[in-house]
Each structure stands twice: as C-alpha cells, then as structure tokens.
Design a protein around this motif. Structure first.
Motif, short mmCIF file in Angstrom:
data_model
loop_
_atom_site.label_atom_id
_atom_site.label_comp_id
_atom_site.label_asym_id
_atom_site.label_seq_id
_atom_site.Cartn_x
_atom_site.Cartn_y
_atom_site.Cartn_z
N ASP A 1 0.86 -1.18 0.00
CA ASP A 1 0.00 0.00 0.00
C ASP A 1 0.90 1.24 0.00
O ASP A 1 1.63 1.48 0.97
N PHE A 2 0.86 2.00 -1.09
CA PHE A 2 1.66 3.21 -1.21
C PHE A 2 0.88 4.35 -0.55
O PHE A 2 0.02 4.98 -1.15
N VAL A 3 1.19 4.58 0.72
CA VAL A 3 0.44 5.49 1.58
C VAL A 3 0.72 6.95 1.22
O VAL A 3 -0.19 7.77 1.14
N GLU A 4 1.99 7.28 1.01
CA GLU A 4 2.40 8.66 0.72
C GLU A 4 3.61 8.60 -0.20
O GLU A 4 4.54 7.83 0.04
N THR A 5 3.59 9.42 -1.23
CA THR A 5 4.75 9.49 -2.12
C THR A 5 4.92 10.92 -2.59
O THR A 5 4.09 11.44 -3.33
N THR A 6 6.00 11.54 -2.12
CA THR A 6 6.39 12.88 -2.56
C THR A 6 7.88 12.84 -2.85
O THR A 6 8.55 11.86 -2.50
N PRO A 7 8.43 13.88 -3.47
CA PRO A 7 9.89 13.91 -3.67
C PRO A 7 10.68 13.95 -2.36
O PRO A 7 11.87 13.68 -2.36
N GLU A 8 10.03 14.28 -1.26
CA GLU A 8 10.71 14.36 0.03
C GLU A 8 10.60 13.08 0.85
O GLU A 8 11.44 12.81 1.71
N ARG A 9 9.54 12.28 0.59
CA ARG A 9 9.29 11.13 1.46
C ARG A 9 8.33 10.16 0.78
O ARG A 9 7.39 10.56 0.12
N ALA A 10 8.60 8.87 0.96
CA ALA A 10 7.67 7.84 0.51
C ALA A 10 7.39 6.90 1.68
O ALA A 10 8.30 6.51 2.40
N VAL A 11 6.12 6.58 1.86
CA VAL A 11 5.69 5.69 2.93
C VAL A 11 4.89 4.56 2.29
O VAL A 11 3.91 4.80 1.60
N VAL A 12 5.36 3.33 2.53
CA VAL A 12 4.72 2.15 1.94
C VAL A 12 4.47 1.14 3.06
O VAL A 12 5.33 0.92 3.91
N ARG A 13 3.28 0.54 3.03
CA ARG A 13 2.87 -0.38 4.11
C ARG A 13 2.74 -1.80 3.56
O ARG A 13 2.17 -2.01 2.50
N LEU A 14 3.26 -2.75 4.32
CA LEU A 14 3.09 -4.18 4.05
C LEU A 14 2.08 -4.72 5.05
O LEU A 14 2.35 -4.75 6.25
N PRO A 15 0.90 -5.14 4.57
CA PRO A 15 -0.08 -5.68 5.52
C PRO A 15 0.40 -7.02 6.09
O PRO A 15 1.25 -7.68 5.50
N ASP A 16 -0.15 -7.38 7.23
CA ASP A 16 0.17 -8.67 7.84
C ASP A 16 -0.51 -9.76 7.02
O ASP A 16 -1.75 -9.77 6.91
N GLN A 17 0.29 -10.66 6.43
CA GLN A 17 -0.24 -11.72 5.56
C GLN A 17 0.47 -13.03 5.89
O GLN A 17 1.67 -13.15 5.64
N PRO A 18 -0.24 -13.99 6.42
CA PRO A 18 0.40 -15.26 6.80
C PRO A 18 1.20 -15.93 5.67
O PRO A 18 2.20 -16.59 5.96
N ASP A 19 0.80 -15.76 4.43
CA ASP A 19 1.55 -16.36 3.32
C ASP A 19 2.97 -15.83 3.21
O ASP A 19 3.82 -16.46 2.57
N TYR A 20 3.25 -14.67 3.82
CA TYR A 20 4.58 -14.06 3.73
C TYR A 20 5.27 -13.98 5.09
O TYR A 20 6.16 -13.17 5.30
N HIS A 21 4.86 -14.85 6.02
CA HIS A 21 5.48 -14.91 7.34
C HIS A 21 6.76 -15.73 7.31
O HIS A 21 6.96 -16.58 6.44
N ASN A 22 7.59 -15.49 8.30
CA ASN A 22 8.79 -16.30 8.53
C ASN A 22 8.49 -17.37 9.59
O ASN A 22 7.34 -17.54 9.99
N HIS A 23 9.52 -18.00 10.07
CA HIS A 23 9.37 -19.09 11.03
C HIS A 23 8.90 -18.65 12.42
O HIS A 23 8.53 -19.48 13.23
N VAL A 24 8.91 -17.33 12.72
CA VAL A 24 8.44 -16.85 14.01
C VAL A 24 7.12 -16.09 13.91
O VAL A 24 6.66 -15.51 14.88
#
Length: 150
Positions: free
Chosen positions: A25-48
C-alpha cells in the motif's frame, strides 16, 4: 515531479509484479518522502510468525523506488533509474503490518545537475522499517543511479 501517492502507487503496482504480489500500500509518495505499508499476511510470514526478511527487503526497496520516481520521474525521457547496491539491517522482531519510510540522501537539483553535465549520478536513499507501535525493526540503505539513455 509532484505526483500524488495514488498515481505513483498505481504505477509501481502496475510495473513491479512483487509490489502487487505483496499487496503493498503506497500510503504517501512525494519527492521528500515515501511511505509504503506491508499488511500482515500469513503467506509471507517467517518461522516466528512475522513478515519474512525477503518481504521486508521488498517493502523497503519499493519505498525507495517510489521516492525515486516522485523525485526523478520527470527525467525518464533521458535516464532510467536503477538500484546499484543495497544494505539492510534487521534490528528488532517485526510482527504484524510494517511500514517503510524512505528519504533521499542528496538534493534533487544536485543529482539532475550531474545528469545535465553528462555524468551518471548516484544518490542514496535511506529507509526505516517500523512496526505499528513505532519501533524500528529494520534500516536499509540503497544507492540508486540515473543511467542516461544514450
């Protein structure tokens, strides 16, 4: 370039398959700052049970790409942005959704001036990856270049 986050985010998800795959999710994108969010998704979890290191790397790299596009998208007719090298440090256990915030390490005008002078500029992008509680779980540094099209 003063694009808003939906246009940069839409462009990123349309052209970068991994951004779509991870549902970034590309929350904010400007030439000064970009904020991107990765939702919690079990398919992309690690061993913990948190986001896999590869997913966190992709999140941070995508945030850096978004700020590069926001800052230098007006240069695409004469140069292509490319990541040169990256380093990531995993600082704390990440659980749940995580957010990457990217900032440019050089003034845009300086990078464009190098390109104008016929050189291939390099510039760093710093990214902090945080949990919802604000704790920094990772830090990444990516050096990008604008490779002239000629």
């Amino acid at each position: 370039m003063t694009e808003t986050s939906p246009s940069i985010g839409d462009m990123m998800t349309a052209t970068v398959p991994m951004a779509r795959t991870l549902n970034l999710d590309f929350v904010e994108t400007t030439p000064e700052r970009a904020v991107v969010r990765l939702p919690d998704q079990p398919d992309y979890h690690n061993h913990v049970g948190g986001p896999h290191a590869g997913a966190m790397f992709t999140l941070a790299e995508s945030a850096s790409g978004a700020i590069v596009m926001a800052a230098f998208g007006d240069q695409l007719s004469r140069a292509v942005p490319l990541a040169v090298r990256a380093e990531i440090g995993y600082k704390k256990l990440a659980m749940g959704p995580v957010t990457a915030t990217a900032t440019l390490g050089r003034p845009i005008a300086d990078v464009v001036a190098e390109l104008d002078a016929g050189r291939r500029p390099e510039f760093p992008v710093a990214i902090a990856i945080t949990r919802e509680d604000g704790a920094v779980t990772g830090e990444m540094s990516i050096v990008w270049t604008l490779r002239p099209n000629n």
